[in-house]
Design an enzyme around this catalytic site. Structure first.
Site, PDB file in Angstrom:
ATOM      1  N   ASP A 220       0.843  -1.202   0.000  1.00 21.32           N
ATOM      2  CA  ASP A 220       0.000   0.000   0.000  1.00 21.32           C
ATOM      3  C   ASP A 220       0.877   1.251   0.000  1.00 21.32           C
ATOM      4  O   ASP A 220       2.016   1.221   0.460  1.00 21.32           O
ATOM      5  CB  ASP A 220      -0.912   0.004   1.242  1.00 21.32           C
ATOM      6  CG  ASP A 220      -2.188   0.821   1.041  1.00 21.32           C
ATOM      7  OD1 ASP A 220      -3.284   0.234   0.985  1.00 21.32           O
ATOM      8  OD2 ASP A 220      -2.064   2.059   0.895  1.00 21.32           O
TER       9      ASP A 220
ATOM     10  N   TYR B  14     -13.312   7.610 -13.974  1.00 22.03           N
ATOM     11  CA  TYR B  14     -13.127   6.400 -13.160  1.00 22.03           C
ATOM     12  C   TYR B  14     -13.698   5.202 -13.896  1.00 22.03           C
ATOM     13  O   TYR B  14     -13.061   4.153 -14.019  1.00 22.03           O
ATOM     14  CB  TYR B  14     -13.824   6.566 -11.805  1.00 22.03           C
ATOM     15  CG  TYR B  14     -13.859   5.304 -10.980  1.00 22.03           C
ATOM     16  CD1 TYR B  14     -15.010   4.501 -10.936  1.00 22.03           C
ATOM     17  CD2 TYR B  14     -12.745   4.887 -10.275  1.00 22.03           C
ATOM     18  CE1 TYR B  14     -15.042   3.331 -10.198  1.00 22.03           C
ATOM     19  CE2 TYR B  14     -12.774   3.716  -9.517  1.00 22.03           C
ATOM     20  CZ  TYR B  14     -13.930   2.956  -9.488  1.00 22.03           C
ATOM     21  OH  TYR B  14     -13.954   1.783  -8.759  1.00 22.03           O
TER      22      TYR B  14
HETATM   23  N1  LIG Z   1     -15.790   0.489  -2.786  1.00 22.12           N
HETATM   24  C1  LIG Z   1     -16.512   0.225  -3.870  1.00 22.12           C
HETATM   25  O1  LIG Z   1     -17.746   0.493  -3.951  1.00 22.12           O
HETATM   26  C2  LIG Z   1     -15.865  -0.444  -5.061  1.00 22.12           C
HETATM   27  C3  LIG Z   1     -16.702  -1.035  -6.023  1.00 22.12           C
HETATM   28  C4  LIG Z   1     -16.123  -1.626  -7.153  1.00 22.12           C
HETATM   29  C5  LIG Z   1     -14.748  -1.654  -7.306  1.00 22.12           C
HETATM   30  N2  LIG Z   1     -13.974  -1.097  -6.345  1.00 22.12           N
HETATM   31  C6  LIG Z   1     -12.510  -1.158  -6.558  1.00 22.12           C
HETATM   32  O2  LIG Z   1     -11.934  -2.003  -5.543  1.00 22.12           O
HETATM   33  C7  LIG Z   1     -10.605  -1.543  -5.221  1.00 22.12           C
HETATM   34  C8  LIG Z   1     -10.517  -1.247  -3.731  1.00 22.12           C
HETATM   35  O3  LIG Z   1     -11.506  -0.283  -3.412  1.00 22.12           O
HETATM   36  P1  LIG Z   1     -11.780   0.187  -1.896  1.00 22.12           P
HETATM   37  O4  LIG Z   1     -13.212   0.600  -1.855  1.00 22.12           O
HETATM   38  O5  LIG Z   1     -11.279  -0.819  -0.944  1.00 22.12           O
HETATM   39  O6  LIG Z   1     -10.855   1.500  -1.834  1.00 22.12           O
HETATM   40  P2  LIG Z   1     -10.220   2.274  -0.590  1.00 22.12           P
HETATM   41  O7  LIG Z   1     -10.010   3.680  -1.072  1.00 22.12           O
HETATM   42  O8  LIG Z   1     -11.007   2.055   0.636  1.00 22.12           O
HETATM   43  O9  LIG Z   1      -8.780   1.552  -0.436  1.00 22.12           O
HETATM   44  C9  LIG Z   1      -7.864   1.669  -1.511  1.00 22.12           C
HETATM   45  C10 LIG Z   1      -6.455   1.397  -1.005  1.00 22.12           C
HETATM   46  O10 LIG Z   1      -5.558   1.581  -2.108  1.00 22.12           O
HETATM   47  C11 LIG Z   1      -4.453   2.351  -1.659  1.00 22.12           C
HETATM   48  N3  LIG Z   1      -3.847   3.094  -2.779  1.00 22.12           N
HETATM   49  C12 LIG Z   1      -4.370   4.148  -3.453  1.00 22.12           C
HETATM   50  N4  LIG Z   1      -3.498   4.597  -4.368  1.00 22.12           N
HETATM   51  C13 LIG Z   1      -2.390   3.802  -4.278  1.00 22.12           C
HETATM   52  C14 LIG Z   1      -1.131   3.776  -4.951  1.00 22.12           C
HETATM   53  N5  LIG Z   1      -0.816   4.669  -5.913  1.00 22.12           N
HETATM   54  N6  LIG Z   1      -0.242   2.810  -4.601  1.00 22.12           N
HETATM   55  C15 LIG Z   1      -0.530   1.920  -3.627  1.00 22.12           C
HETATM   56  N7  LIG Z   1      -1.694   1.892  -2.939  1.00 22.12           N
HETATM   57  C16 LIG Z   1      -2.605   2.841  -3.275  1.00 22.12           C
HETATM   58  C17 LIG Z   1      -5.023   3.282  -0.582  1.00 22.12           C
HETATM   59  O11 LIG Z   1      -4.005   3.749   0.284  1.00 22.12           O
HETATM   60  C18 LIG Z   1      -6.035   2.366   0.107  1.00 22.12           C
HETATM   61  O12 LIG Z   1      -5.441   1.649   1.168  1.00 22.12           O
HETATM   62  C19 LIG Z   1     -10.372  -0.309  -6.102  1.00 22.12           C
HETATM   63  O13 LIG Z   1      -9.663  -0.692  -7.277  1.00 22.12           O
HETATM   64  C20 LIG Z   1     -11.783   0.151  -6.467  1.00 22.12           C
HETATM   65  O14 LIG Z   1     -11.797   0.858  -7.699  1.00 22.12           O
HETATM   66  C21 LIG Z   1     -14.471  -0.492  -5.224  1.00 22.12           C
HETATM   67  C1  LIG Z   2     -19.223   3.310  -7.806  1.00 17.91           C
HETATM   68  C2  LIG Z   2     -18.482   2.033  -7.896  1.00 17.91           C
HETATM   69  O1  LIG Z   2     -18.939   1.066  -8.498  1.00 17.91           O
HETATM   70  C3  LIG Z   2     -17.167   1.859  -7.286  1.00 17.91           C
HETATM   71  C4  LIG Z   2     -16.495   3.070  -6.762  1.00 17.91           C
HETATM   72  O2  LIG Z   2     -16.362   1.195  -8.231  1.00 17.91           O
END
Ligand SMILES: NC(=O)c1ccc[n+]([C@@H]2O[C@H](COP(=O)([O-])OP(=O)(O)OC[C@H]3O[C@@H](n4cnc5c(N)ncnc54)[C@H](O)[C@@H]3O)[C@@H](O)[C@H]2O)c1
Ligand SMILES: CC(=O)[C@H](C)O
Length: 260
Positions: free
Chosen positions: A37, A156
């Site tokens: 991270d 995004y």
């Molecule tokens: N939360 C949602 O609704 C959702 C839905 C679909 C997909 N996703 C995807 O799932 C993944 C995780 O999402 P989340 O909700 O846990 O996000 P989050 O923001 O809660 O956690 C993301 C983590 O990635 C780390 N990070 C960010 N930029 C970085 C970099 N340049 N290098 C290393 N680490 C980095 C952050 O420090 C954080 O710990 C993402 O790819 C997101 O697009 C999330």
């Molecule tokens: C809105 C959504 O689906 C996440 C952030 O990927």
């Protein structure tokens, strides 16, 4: 005994949210886990949770948008945890902006963190698998936003569409090495990322915090948002032996808006 004892996984963005849940679940499955991270403190905290539960872990501070740092993290993981079998390219950011307001800097930052990081992770993992003389599994984070363009999240969404393209292409190019490549495409998951989106979208519309959650949530058949453990359960399947036949598939599972 975990089903994956002796195997090693690396999870990017493992310091919180979905990545933390994936790191903890893969450890419960028996993997030794490298928690990668940008936030060193949270990475160390999750690695500490794994160690406290009796698992093997490593915390690495890495900016996944920097190719050399990703390759170095994969190498250090293989050396310190004794192998390399699975990478989960999970790290990402999700700023909310109308397309009219997006700058070149916004665009470049988002594609570097959400897309090129996946390419560097796939390149580094495939090189490590070949160096170790075996296949492996590459698992990438896309989203429902990689299937449907989301207003306020247009750039995004574009990054998550791009991750699906990279996943399906890599699946074809790496299959000859016994490497499978798949993506997970969650709906709305209750993490700090989603909380941030909800705040930004509702504030931009002058609405009350939580209205974006109601709007997205109303389309979910099960009537609830996902939690990180919903996603880590699926990633556990993708990282395990039962998904050896799956690569680049993208069947749709409705319900919790979980797409494969
Ligand atoms: N939360 C949602 O609704 C959702 C839905 C679909 C997909 N996703 C995807 O799932 C993944 C995780 O999402 P989340 O909700 O846990 O996000 P989050 O923001 O809660 O956690 C993301 C983590 O990635 C780390 N990070 C960010 N930029 C970085 C970099 N340049 N290098 C290393 N680490 C980095 C952050 O420090 C954080 O710990 C993402 O790819 C997101 O697009 C999330
Ligand atoms: C809105 C959504 O689906 C996440 C952030 O990927």
């Amino acid at each position: 005994m975990g089903k994956m004892d002796g195997k090693v996984a690396l999870v990017t963005g493992g310091g919180q949210g979905i990545g933390r849940a994936i790191a903890l679940r893969l450890s419960q499955d028996g993997f030794a886990v490298a928690v990668v991270d940008l936030n060193e403190s949270t990475a160390q905290s999750v690695a500490g949770e794994i160690a406290k539960a009796g698992g093997h872990s490593l915390a690495l501070k890495v900016d996944v948008s920097v190719r050399d740092q990703v390759f170095a993290a994969v190498q250090e993981t293989a050396e310190k945890l004794g192998g390399f079998d699975v990478i989960v390219n999970n790290a990402g950011i999700a700023p909310s902006k109308l397309l009219d307001d997006v700058t070149l800097a916004d665009f470049d930052k988002l594609f570097h963190i959400n897309v090129t990081s996946v390419l560097w992770g796939m390149q580094a993992a495939a090189a490590q698998f070949r160096e170790l003389g075996h296949g492996g599994k590459i698992i990438n984070a896309s989203s429902q936003a990689g299937h449907v363009g989301n207003a306020n999240l247009g750039i995004y969404s574009a990054t998550k569409f791009a991750v699906r393209a990279l996943t399906q292409t890599a699946a074809q190019e790496y299959a000859q090495y016994g490497i499978t490549v798949n993506a997970y495409c969650p709906g709305i998951v209750q993490t700090p990322m989603w909380s941030g989106i909800d705040k930004e979208i509702t504030a931009s519309k002058g609405e009350a915090i939580g209205d974006a959650t109601k709007e997205f949530g109303s389309k979910i058949a099960l009537g609830r948002l996902s939690i990180p453990e919903d996603v880590s359960a699926f990633v556990s399947f993708l990282a395990g032996p039962d998904s050896d036949y799956m690569t680049g598939q993208s069947p749709l599972i409705d319900g919790g808006m979980m797409f494969l």
